[in-house]
Motif scaffolding. Structure first.
Motif, PDB file in Angstrom:
ATOM      1  N   VAL A  21      -5.122   8.843 -79.624  1.00 33.85           N
ATOM      2  CA  VAL A  21      -5.085   7.539 -80.297  1.00 33.85           C
ATOM      3  C   VAL A  21      -3.658   7.275 -80.753  1.00 33.85           C
ATOM      4  O   VAL A  21      -3.130   7.972 -81.622  1.00 33.85           O
ATOM      5  CB  VAL A  21      -6.050   7.497 -81.496  1.00 33.85           C
ATOM      6  CG1 VAL A  21      -5.967   6.143 -82.196  1.00 33.85           C
ATOM      7  CG2 VAL A  21      -7.480   7.770 -81.043  1.00 33.85           C
ATOM      8  N   TRP A  22      -3.034   6.298 -80.140  1.00 33.69           N
ATOM      9  CA  TRP A  22      -1.650   5.928 -80.448  1.00 33.69           C
ATOM     10  C   TRP A  22      -1.554   5.349 -81.860  1.00 33.69           C
ATOM     11  O   TRP A  22      -2.393   4.555 -82.280  1.00 33.69           O
ATOM     12  CB  TRP A  22      -1.165   4.903 -79.433  1.00 33.69           C
ATOM     13  CG  TRP A  22       0.156   4.256 -79.761  1.00 33.69           C
ATOM     14  CD1 TRP A  22       1.403   4.740 -79.497  1.00 33.69           C
ATOM     15  CD2 TRP A  22       0.354   2.996 -80.421  1.00 33.69           C
ATOM     16  NE1 TRP A  22       2.361   3.867 -79.948  1.00 33.69           N
ATOM     17  CE2 TRP A  22       1.744   2.799 -80.519  1.00 33.69           C
ATOM     18  CE3 TRP A  22      -0.508   2.033 -80.935  1.00 33.69           C
ATOM     19  CZ2 TRP A  22       2.296   1.664 -81.112  1.00 33.69           C
ATOM     20  CZ3 TRP A  22       0.015   0.906 -81.534  1.00 33.69           C
ATOM     21  CH2 TRP A  22       1.407   0.725 -81.607  1.00 33.69           C
ATOM     22  N   ILE A  58      -5.446   3.891 -76.392  1.00 25.98           N
ATOM     23  CA  ILE A  58      -6.226   5.129 -76.424  1.00 25.98           C
ATOM     24  C   ILE A  58      -6.127   5.805 -75.060  1.00 25.98           C
ATOM     25  O   ILE A  58      -6.433   5.196 -74.037  1.00 25.98           O
ATOM     26  CB  ILE A  58      -7.697   4.859 -76.766  1.00 25.98           C
ATOM     27  CG1 ILE A  58      -7.807   4.223 -78.149  1.00 25.98           C
ATOM     28  CG2 ILE A  58      -8.513   6.142 -76.706  1.00 25.98           C
ATOM     29  CD1 ILE A  58      -9.215   3.828 -78.539  1.00 25.98           C
ATOM     30  N   ARG A  97     -17.908   9.838 -79.191  1.00 26.59           N
ATOM     31  CA  ARG A  97     -17.655   8.565 -78.522  1.00 26.59           C
ATOM     32  C   ARG A  97     -18.727   7.540 -78.875  1.00 26.59           C
ATOM     33  O   ARG A  97     -18.424   6.367 -79.125  1.00 26.59           O
ATOM     34  CB  ARG A  97     -17.612   8.778 -77.005  1.00 26.59           C
ATOM     35  CG  ARG A  97     -17.151   7.565 -76.223  1.00 26.59           C
ATOM     36  CD  ARG A  97     -17.066   7.894 -74.742  1.00 26.59           C
ATOM     37  NE  ARG A  97     -16.095   8.943 -74.468  1.00 26.59           N
ATOM     38  CZ  ARG A  97     -15.859   9.437 -73.254  1.00 26.59           C
ATOM     39  NH1 ARG A  97     -16.533   8.969 -72.207  1.00 26.59           N
ATOM     40  NH2 ARG A  97     -14.966  10.385 -73.073  1.00 26.59           N
ATOM     41  N   GLU A 134      -3.805  -1.691 -79.920  1.00 22.59           N
ATOM     42  CA  GLU A 134      -4.503  -0.414 -79.820  1.00 22.59           C
ATOM     43  C   GLU A 134      -4.216   0.210 -78.462  1.00 22.59           C
ATOM     44  O   GLU A 134      -4.115  -0.491 -77.457  1.00 22.59           O
ATOM     45  CB  GLU A 134      -6.006  -0.620 -79.990  1.00 22.59           C
ATOM     46  CG  GLU A 134      -6.805   0.645 -80.164  1.00 22.59           C
ATOM     47  CD  GLU A 134      -8.269   0.366 -80.487  1.00 22.59           C
ATOM     48  OE1 GLU A 134      -8.997   1.340 -80.783  1.00 22.59           O
ATOM     49  OE2 GLU A 134      -8.678  -0.813 -80.438  1.00 22.59           O
ATOM     50  N   THR A 146      -7.343   8.697 -72.432  1.00 22.35           N
ATOM     51  CA  THR A 146      -8.453   9.576 -72.045  1.00 22.35           C
ATOM     52  C   THR A 146      -8.177  10.085 -70.633  1.00 22.35           C
ATOM     53  O   THR A 146      -7.116   9.801 -70.054  1.00 22.35           O
ATOM     54  CB  THR A 146      -9.801   8.843 -72.068  1.00 22.35           C
ATOM     55  OG1 THR A 146      -9.810   7.829 -71.047  1.00 22.35           O
ATOM     56  CG2 THR A 146     -10.052   8.183 -73.425  1.00 22.35           C
ATOM     57  N   GLU A 155      -8.844  12.908 -76.106  1.00 28.88           N
ATOM     58  CA  GLU A 155      -8.665  11.519 -76.546  1.00 28.88           C
ATOM     59  C   GLU A 155      -7.404  11.442 -77.386  1.00 28.88           C
ATOM     60  O   GLU A 155      -7.231  12.214 -78.332  1.00 28.88           O
ATOM     61  CB  GLU A 155      -9.860  11.022 -77.351  1.00 28.88           C
ATOM     62  CG  GLU A 155      -9.695   9.563 -77.768  1.00 28.88           C
ATOM     63  CD  GLU A 155     -10.896   9.010 -78.501  1.00 28.88           C
ATOM     64  OE1 GLU A 155     -11.738   8.373 -77.860  1.00 28.88           O
ATOM     65  OE2 GLU A 155     -10.989   9.237 -79.722  1.00 28.88           O
ATOM     66  N   TRP A 170      -4.529   5.371 -69.953  1.00 30.34           N
ATOM     67  CA  TRP A 170      -4.295   4.713 -71.238  1.00 30.34           C
ATOM     68  C   TRP A 170      -4.980   3.346 -71.254  1.00 30.34           C
ATOM     69  O   TRP A 170      -4.630   2.462 -70.480  1.00 30.34           O
ATOM     70  CB  TRP A 170      -2.799   4.510 -71.486  1.00 30.34           C
ATOM     71  CG  TRP A 170      -2.079   5.730 -71.968  1.00 30.34           C
ATOM     72  CD1 TRP A 170      -1.356   6.610 -71.226  1.00 30.34           C
ATOM     73  CD2 TRP A 170      -2.019   6.199 -73.314  1.00 30.34           C
ATOM     74  NE1 TRP A 170      -0.851   7.595 -72.028  1.00 30.34           N
ATOM     75  CE2 TRP A 170      -1.224   7.377 -73.309  1.00 30.34           C
ATOM     76  CE3 TRP A 170      -2.550   5.742 -74.538  1.00 30.34           C
ATOM     77  CZ2 TRP A 170      -0.963   8.104 -74.474  1.00 30.34           C
ATOM     78  CZ3 TRP A 170      -2.292   6.461 -75.685  1.00 30.34           C
ATOM     79  CH2 TRP A 170      -1.508   7.624 -75.653  1.00 30.34           C
ATOM     80  N   THR A 184     -13.473   0.593 -76.358  1.00 35.60           N
ATOM     81  CA  THR A 184     -12.736   1.048 -75.190  1.00 35.60           C
ATOM     82  C   THR A 184     -13.672   1.038 -73.982  1.00 35.60           C
ATOM     83  O   THR A 184     -14.891   0.870 -74.119  1.00 35.60           O
ATOM     84  CB  THR A 184     -12.202   2.462 -75.401  1.00 35.60           C
ATOM     85  OG1 THR A 184     -13.302   3.371 -75.477  1.00 35.60           O
ATOM     86  CG2 THR A 184     -11.386   2.563 -76.683  1.00 35.60           C
TER      87      THR A 184
END
Length: 229
Positions: free
Chosen positions: A42-43, A121, A214, A119, A123, A40, A127, A173
């Motif tokens: 996270v930007w 994210i 999660r 946001e 995975t 994962e 994205w 998400t």
């Protein structure tokens, strides 16, 4: 879009914005997102240096950082990376874009159309992004940019956000919604509980640790949006 509401002779300006949530297969960190299971990302920020380099700060959660860093090294969109901090199974990285990453960077086009990345994210599914747009035309320009740069684009949902919060949904998400729905359907939320965390994670084909994290993040987002001020 500006809406004006008249109340007893007073004028209140009511601003509405379009919120779009979508998933893209972006070149940045593509190798890591494809190769490292349960990763994962996270930007945090994307910026340009005085020398013209494009850099990104991101928190990465993984049980295999050796695999993560090997994948970043092999990534054609990344020039180099530096690990800045480590907290448990999370690490903060500063990543430098190569030509491919810089050319496919969404931030300049978002700024041009008045969009704001709220946001992002990453995975194994790609994205997931939440972006605030001033109108549908600006969203269409970003969609066109993705098409021109061979970035697959899948809409999740769109809704309207106002300065009063009308229409604002929980910040979940796609993966978080999936685990909540699976927890409900499988009986994980039943009293007494009908399946274990290990069984829940098995249904989603992820590790037990990833399922736990999660699920907790999804619940936290729901509580923050629904209960707290």
């Amino acid at each position: 879009m500006i809406k004006v509401l008249l109340v007893r002779g007073d004028v209140t300006r009511h601003i509405s914005m379009l919120i779009a949530e979508f998933t893209i297969d972006h070149p940045v960190l593509r190798e890591a997102l494809r190769r490292v299971r349960d990763i994962e990302v996270v930007w945090e920020e994307t910026y340009e240096t005085e020398t013209g380099l494009t850099k990104m700060l991101a928190w990465i959660t993984s049980a295999d950082f050796e695999g993560v860093e090997a994948a970043i090294t092999d990534d054609s969109a990344m020039a180099d990376f530096t690990m800045l901090a480590e907290v448990g199974d999370r690490r903060l990285y500063r990543l430098t874009f190569d030509d491919l990453g810089r050319d496919a960077n969404l931030m300049p086009v978002l700024m041009d159309v008045g969009g704001v990345l709220q946001e992002a994210i990453g995975t194994n599914e790609g994205w997931w992004c939440r972006v605030r747009f001033p109108d549908r035309e600006s969203l269409e320009q970003v969609y066109q940019f993705c098409g021109d740069n061979d970035i697959s684009f899948s809409f999740d949902r769109m809704y309207e956000e106002t300065d009063w919060g009308v229409g604002k949904g929980p910040k979940l998400t796609v993966a978080q919604r999936e685990i909540l729905l699976e927890a409900l359907d499988s009986g994980y939320l039943s009293i007494p509980r009908e399946v274990s965390l290990a069984e829940l994670s098995g249904r989603l084909d992820i590790s037990e640790n990833a399922a736990s994290e999660r699920f907790r993040r999804a619940v936290r987002s729901l509580v923050e949006e629904s209960v707290t001020d």
